[in-house]
Design an enzyme around this catalytic site. Structure first.
Site, PDB file in Angstrom:
ATOM      1  N   HIS A 205       0.885  -1.168   0.000  1.00 30.14           N
ATOM      2  CA  HIS A 205       0.000   0.000   0.000  1.00 30.14           C
ATOM      3  C   HIS A 205       0.921   1.216   0.000  1.00 30.14           C
ATOM      4  CE1 HIS A 205      -3.567   2.359   1.515  1.00 30.14           C
ATOM      5  NE2 HIS A 205      -2.593   3.112   2.013  1.00 30.14           N
ATOM      6  N   HIS A 207       2.087   5.225  -0.977  1.00 31.31           N
ATOM      7  CA  HIS A 207       1.762   6.628  -1.285  1.00 31.31           C
ATOM      8  C   HIS A 207       2.928   7.225  -2.062  1.00 31.31           C
ATOM      9  CE1 HIS A 207      -1.930   7.420   1.171  1.00 31.31           C
ATOM     10  NE2 HIS A 207      -1.588   6.213   1.598  1.00 31.31           N
ATOM     11  N   CYS A 238      -3.595  14.734   2.635  1.00 30.01           N
ATOM     12  CA  CYS A 238      -4.314  15.576   3.581  1.00 30.01           C
ATOM     13  C   CYS A 238      -4.097  17.046   3.251  1.00 30.01           C
ATOM     14  CB  CYS A 238      -3.806  15.275   4.992  1.00 30.01           C
ATOM     15  SG  CYS A 238      -4.547  16.340   6.211  1.00 30.01           S
TER      16      CYS A 238
HETATM   17 ZN    ZN Z   1      -2.878   5.030   2.826  1.00 27.79          ZN
END
Ligand code: ZN
Ligand code: COA
Length: 302
Positions: A205, A207, A238
């Site tokens: 996973h 980013h 974010c």
């Molecule tokens: Zn994540």
């Protein structure tokens, strides 16, 4: 036949969770439909967490209720405690991801518990998964680096992998939550983990904060990992944390694997349309690094 890669689309959860404007349920379902039409067959649909902590996911049960049951399409729910597990099961989720941050500060900030407290709660949830015949994966968040504690030692990841697999985890998703992993670190971490467990037990996973995500994914694939999370158009990050970026873009990941002869099952033109839907529902300009190239091959767009 070429080898399959499972692309698990997490845009609806990781991608949207920090978007400040609530995206209505119907529009989330519209994005899910566009992604299915593009050939995506694994989704992280939503999270059953506190709506006070993450208001964007408050409609998790409604999103699940609105999804068509289709053979060969997997819908995952993210949970962080037993209450979340119960809500997910009640909403009909048949697959759950549990998120455990492997550093104390991150786990405390994210779910207000020590790592041991969460691990104990997850051990109970994993027992329930076995009884309820619910498939599970455990995310080890900040497996590469923690925004509060710095680089994560590989031994810490080995320890939590061991504890969670022993507790009944189906698979371990290694999460580079802040996109701070480096290729050499990924190489070393996977080499160490794969001394103990087969590659089938792992997913990545990633980013793309530091533009390393594709490189790390490729290193994963070279080590035999075949499951990868990504978000359409690179959605995520974010808005209150400058520099934080979204997940690796689904179209970049798919393009890389298809170009290398793997079978992802997705169609690039369909993904381009899904990026358009994601842009329409968020008001953001999205798209992975392959976007301009794909646009140049679409005569009707210019
Ligand atoms: Zn994540
Ligand atoms: N779903 C909905 N509500 C929940 C919940 C869940 N899974 N778990 C707890 N709550 C509610 C409780 O009912 C309680 O509600 P009240 O204030 O109306 O009585 C409130 O949240 C506080 O419960 P508590 O058990 O004390 O939780 P907490 O305040 O320690 O928060 C979490 C813990 C896990 C619920 C919260 O930190 C959270 O939701 N974190 C998720 C973060 C996240 O999604 N991060 C991104 C994904 S990695």
């Amino acid at each position: 036949m070429s080898e399959k890669i499972v692309i698990n689309e997490v845009g609806l959860r990781d991608g949207l969770q920090m978007q400040p404007v609530f995206v209505p349920t119907a529009r989330k379902l519209e994005l899910a439909r566009a992604l299915r039409e593009a050939g995506i067959h694994s989704f992280e649909v939503s999270s059953f967490v506190s709506p006070k902590a993450v208001p964007q996911m408050a409609d998790a049960a409604d999103v699940f209720a609105g999804l068509p049951a289709l053979a060969g399409v997997d819908y995952w729910a993210l949970v962080a405690n037993e209450k979340g597990y119960e809500r997910a099961i009640e909403a009909g989720a048949g697959k759950v991801g549990l998120v455990l941050s492997v550093t104390e500060t991150m786990n405390r900030r994210n779910i207000n518990k020590s790592v041991d407290e969460s691990a104990a709660e997850y051990t109970r949830i994993l027992d329930r998964c076995a009884r309820d015949r619910v498939q599970n994966r455990v995310y080890l968040a900040v497996a590469f680096a923690c925004p509060y504690e710095g680089k994560t030692p590989a031994e810490t990841v080995v320890e939590w992998t061991d504890r969670m697999l022993t507790a009944g985890a189906g698979e371990i998703a290694l999460a580079d939550t802040i996109g701070a992993g480096a290729p050499a670190q990924c190489e070393d971490l996977l080499a160490l983990l794969l001394r103990h467990w087969p590659a089938e037990r792992f997913a990545l996973h990633l980013h793309d904060t530091r533009a390393m995500a594709l490189t790390l994914a490729w290193i994963g694939a070279q080590h035999g990992v075949r499951k990868f999370d990504s978000s359409i158009g690179g959605l995520g990050g974010c808005p209150f944390a400058p520099g934080a970026a979204g997940n690796v873009a689904t179209e970049d990941l798919a393009f890389m694997f298809e170009a290398s002869g793997f079978d992802t099952g997705v169609d690039m033109a369909g993904l381009r349309r899904a990026v358009g839907v994601a842009e329409a529902i968020t008001g953001l300009t999205l798209g992975g690094r392959v976007t301009r190239f794909l646009q140049s091959r679409e005569p009707d767009t210019h």
